[in-house]
Design a protein around this motif. Structure first.
Motif, mmCIF file in Angstrom:
data_model
loop_
_atom_site.group_PDB
_atom_site.id
_atom_site.type_symbol
_atom_site.label_atom_id
_atom_site.label_comp_id
_atom_site.label_asym_id
_atom_site.label_seq_id
_atom_site.Cartn_x
_atom_site.Cartn_y
_atom_site.Cartn_z
ATOM 1 N N LEU A 119 29.319 41.615 38.711
ATOM 2 C CA LEU A 119 30.564 41.056 39.257
ATOM 3 C C LEU A 119 30.852 41.567 40.661
ATOM 4 C CD1 LEU A 119 32.798 41.232 36.067
ATOM 5 C CD2 LEU A 119 31.946 39.159 37.187
ATOM 6 N N ILE A 120 30.508 42.825 40.907
ATOM 7 C CA ILE A 120 30.726 43.374 42.251
ATOM 8 C C ILE A 120 29.866 42.615 43.264
ATOM 9 C CG2 ILE A 120 30.285 45.390 43.729
ATOM 10 C CD1 ILE A 120 31.232 47.144 41.413
ATOM 11 N N LYS A 122 28.689 39.637 42.935
ATOM 12 C CA LYS A 122 29.167 38.258 43.014
ATOM 13 C C LYS A 122 30.366 38.195 43.967
ATOM 14 C CE LYS A 122 30.705 34.555 39.966
ATOM 15 N NZ LYS A 122 32.022 34.666 39.364
ATOM 16 N N PHE A 123 31.278 39.147 43.816
ATOM 17 C CA PHE A 123 32.446 39.259 44.694
ATOM 18 C C PHE A 123 31.965 39.381 46.144
ATOM 19 C CE2 PHE A 123 36.948 41.104 44.906
ATOM 20 C CZ PHE A 123 37.027 41.055 46.272
ATOM 21 N N GLU A 126 30.478 36.153 47.547
ATOM 22 C CA GLU A 126 31.543 35.184 47.864
ATOM 23 C C GLU A 126 32.204 35.553 49.184
ATOM 24 O OE1 GLU A 126 32.899 34.311 43.261
ATOM 25 O OE2 GLU A 126 34.447 34.882 44.711
ATOM 26 N N GLU A 172 40.367 41.858 55.057
ATOM 27 C CA GLU A 172 41.215 42.244 53.927
ATOM 28 C C GLU A 172 40.500 42.203 52.585
ATOM 29 O OE1 GLU A 172 44.648 39.789 54.303
ATOM 30 O OE2 GLU A 172 45.471 41.042 55.902
ATOM 31 N N LYS A 173 39.695 41.148 52.408
ATOM 32 C CA LYS A 173 39.043 41.007 51.114
ATOM 33 C C LYS A 173 37.952 42.064 50.920
ATOM 34 C CE LYS A 173 37.581 37.417 48.006
ATOM 35 N NZ LYS A 173 36.944 36.102 47.861
ATOM 36 N N GLU A 176 39.645 45.006 49.740
ATOM 37 C CA GLU A 176 39.955 44.871 48.317
ATOM 38 C C GLU A 176 38.746 45.269 47.461
ATOM 39 O OE1 GLU A 176 42.412 41.474 47.368
ATOM 40 O OE2 GLU A 176 41.213 41.055 45.601
ATOM 41 N N LEU A 177 37.575 44.780 47.853
ATOM 42 C CA LEU A 177 36.355 45.103 47.097
ATOM 43 C C LEU A 177 36.114 46.614 47.079
ATOM 44 C CD1 LEU A 177 33.742 44.276 45.621
ATOM 45 C CD2 LEU A 177 32.625 44.222 47.835
ATOM 46 N N ILE A 180 38.450 48.322 44.777
ATOM 47 C CA ILE A 180 38.104 48.086 43.375
ATOM 48 C C ILE A 180 36.948 48.999 42.958
ATOM 49 C CG2 ILE A 180 37.035 46.380 41.836
ATOM 50 C CD1 ILE A 180 38.830 44.292 43.198
ATOM 51 N N LYS A 183 38.362 52.537 42.685
ATOM 52 C CA LYS A 183 39.315 52.757 41.593
ATOM 53 C C LYS A 183 38.711 52.496 40.211
ATOM 54 C CE LYS A 183 43.635 51.102 42.275
ATOM 55 N NZ LYS A 183 44.614 50.149 42.865
ATOM 56 N N TYR A 184 37.833 51.520 40.115
ATOM 57 C CA TYR A 184 37.436 51.078 38.775
ATOM 58 C C TYR A 184 35.952 51.199 38.452
ATOM 59 C CZ TYR A 184 42.101 49.053 39.123
ATOM 60 O OH TYR A 184 43.438 48.876 39.309
#
Lengths: 243, 201
Positions: A119-120, A122-123, A126, A172-173, A176-177, A180, A183-184
């Motif tokens: 998922l990372i 994929k993010f 994108e 910005e995005k 965000e990545l 994430i 943090k996660y």
């Protein structure tokens, strides 16, 4: 940026770079090669047929915290500025973003069952796609428009305001990545992951300052060019009317 | 906790010392994310307003031989721009009536912050709202978003109005600092709200 002074044409290029290594990127985007010995900024620029004013304008803009709109846009060479921006786009799309992807791939464990690594990526993919669209729009439409202006033609149905008003932040995005992951993404500390994150932090800053160069130097310079053409046209019309 | 929304503030001041000082202060404001735009000449001011739409203009009333907010608002057709007068010398009080607010050389971080919050109608955030934990309802909505449902479909699924769904989504974005579906997906999987197999590709 920490080291904060305004540079002039007579400063030595080596001082500029040593006091702020980020300026290496600016140099290479202008096509200035290393091995310049003790030459001054002006001498190095002239050797490579680069407009010294424009080079210094970008250097000082970045040094001063990239927040000031240029006071005298008429002193900038729009052509040099545009070349610089094109080279920046190539740097991000063909070098920096692919490098970060490779480092991310090495750093995250793609065999995890929860699918987070997948998922990372994929993010990220994108995101890169969005940046590519953003920059290709500028390459195809905005720069074509400015090239026409430089040739003295002003299109009726477009103006640089159309671009500047919807010019969006692209970092910005990515931020965000990065947040994430920090943090996660629960994994053992690794040098590879740190290296990938450092690259993302740097890339974020570079994208921000790239956008600022477009907003605070390039757009005002193009606005000035648009005005000049309108003034020339009016004068031309007056002369035409008088004859 | 910083407010997510950025506020673009233009600073028209010919003194570099004062201008840099204001920028430094704006960057210290605790509750706000400010994008400062430094402006040193009338041309730059005009470019700035033609090219962007700053929310606030901090301007010295003596800028470039005298600044007139009313004239400026109509000339650049920005009737709503909020003008803050930067007072560095004695200024005629009748002139100040055209400004929305004023600041002095002795402005503190707190008072500047209050003035900007007030001008932007931003309510000070309550701690309870600030908590980063999602409510059960918000978690349900995250799951729906991650599964690829539209706002309308979520509203139907959970028996809510579409406006309620939108409000929830805004709160989720604010609490988690995640705005994209791709990001929410990672959040949901890590926190075991959904399983990878449930996600539509």
């Amino acid at each position: 940026m920490s080291n904060y002074r305004t540079y002039t044409a007579d400063d030595k290029m080596i001082e500029l770079i040593c006091e702020n290594y980020h300026l290496l990127l600016v140099m290479s985007r202008f096509g200035l090669s290393m091995g310049f010995g003790d030459k001054t900024v002006k001498e190095v620029c002239e050797t490579h047929e680069v407009d010294t004013n424009t080079f210094l304008a970008i250097v000082n803009f970045l040094q001063e915290g990239h927040s000031q709109i240029i006071d005298s846009p008429e002193k900038l060479s729009v052509l040099s500025l545009m070349d610089y921006l094109k080279q920046s786009h190539l740097y991000f799309l063909n070098f920096n973003l692919p490098t970060i992807r490779r480092k991310l791939m090495e750093a995250i464990d793609c065999s995890r069952e929860d699918g987070i690594a997948y998922l990372i990526l994929k993010f990220y993919d994108e995101y890169v796609h969005e940046v590519r669209r953003h920059m290709e729009y500028e390459d195809k439409y905005v720069f074509t428009y400015v090239n026409e202006l430089l040739a003295g033609q002003k299109r009726e149905n477009y103006k640089i305001e159309v671009f500047s008003r919807k010019h969006s932040q692209i970092e910005e995005k990515l931020s965000e990545l990065k947040n994430i992951i920090i943090k996660y993404y629960n994994a053992d500390a690794s040098n590879l992951l740190n290296a990938a994150l450092f690259d993302i932090f740097t890339c974020e800053e570079e994208l921000l300052s790239h956008n600022m160069v477009e907003d605070y130097l390039f757009v005002p310079a193009v606005l000035h060019l648009e005005n000049q053409i309108l003034i020339n046209q009016e004068e031309g019309n007056k002369k035409g009317g008088a004859e | 906790m910083k407010n997510n929304e950025q506020i673009r503030i233009a600073i028209a001041e010919s003194s570099t010392i004062i201008r840099c000082g204001i920028v430094a202060l704006l960057k210290r404001l605790p509750d706000l994310t400010i994008v400062p735009v430094e402006i040193g000449s009338m041309d730059a001011l005009t470019s700035c307003f033609r090219a962007y739409a700053p929310e606030i203009l901090i301007v010295n009333p003596t800028f470039e031989g005298g600044f007139n907010p009313t004239e400026f608002r109509s000339r650049l057709s920005t009737p709503k721009i909020k003008c803050i007068a930067m007072l560095s010398q004695l200024t005629d009080t009748t002139q100040l009536k055209q400004y929305d607010e004023s600041i002095t050389l002795y402005e503190t971080v707190e008072s500047l912050s209050q003035k900007i919050l007030h001008l932007q109608h931003i309510a000070p955030q309550e701690d309870a709202i600030n908590a980063e934990t999602l409510s059960p309802r918000e978690r349900e909505i995250v799951v729906c978003v991650v599964k690829g449902l539209s706002n309308k479909e979520i509203a139907e699924e959970l028996n809510l109005s579409i406006y309620t769904v939108i409000t929830h989504r805004k709160n989720i974005a604010r609490k988690l600092h995640i705005h994209s579906t791709a990001g929410l997906t990672i959040y949901a999987i890590v926190n075991k709200l959904v399983d990878l197999s449930e996600i539509k590709d």
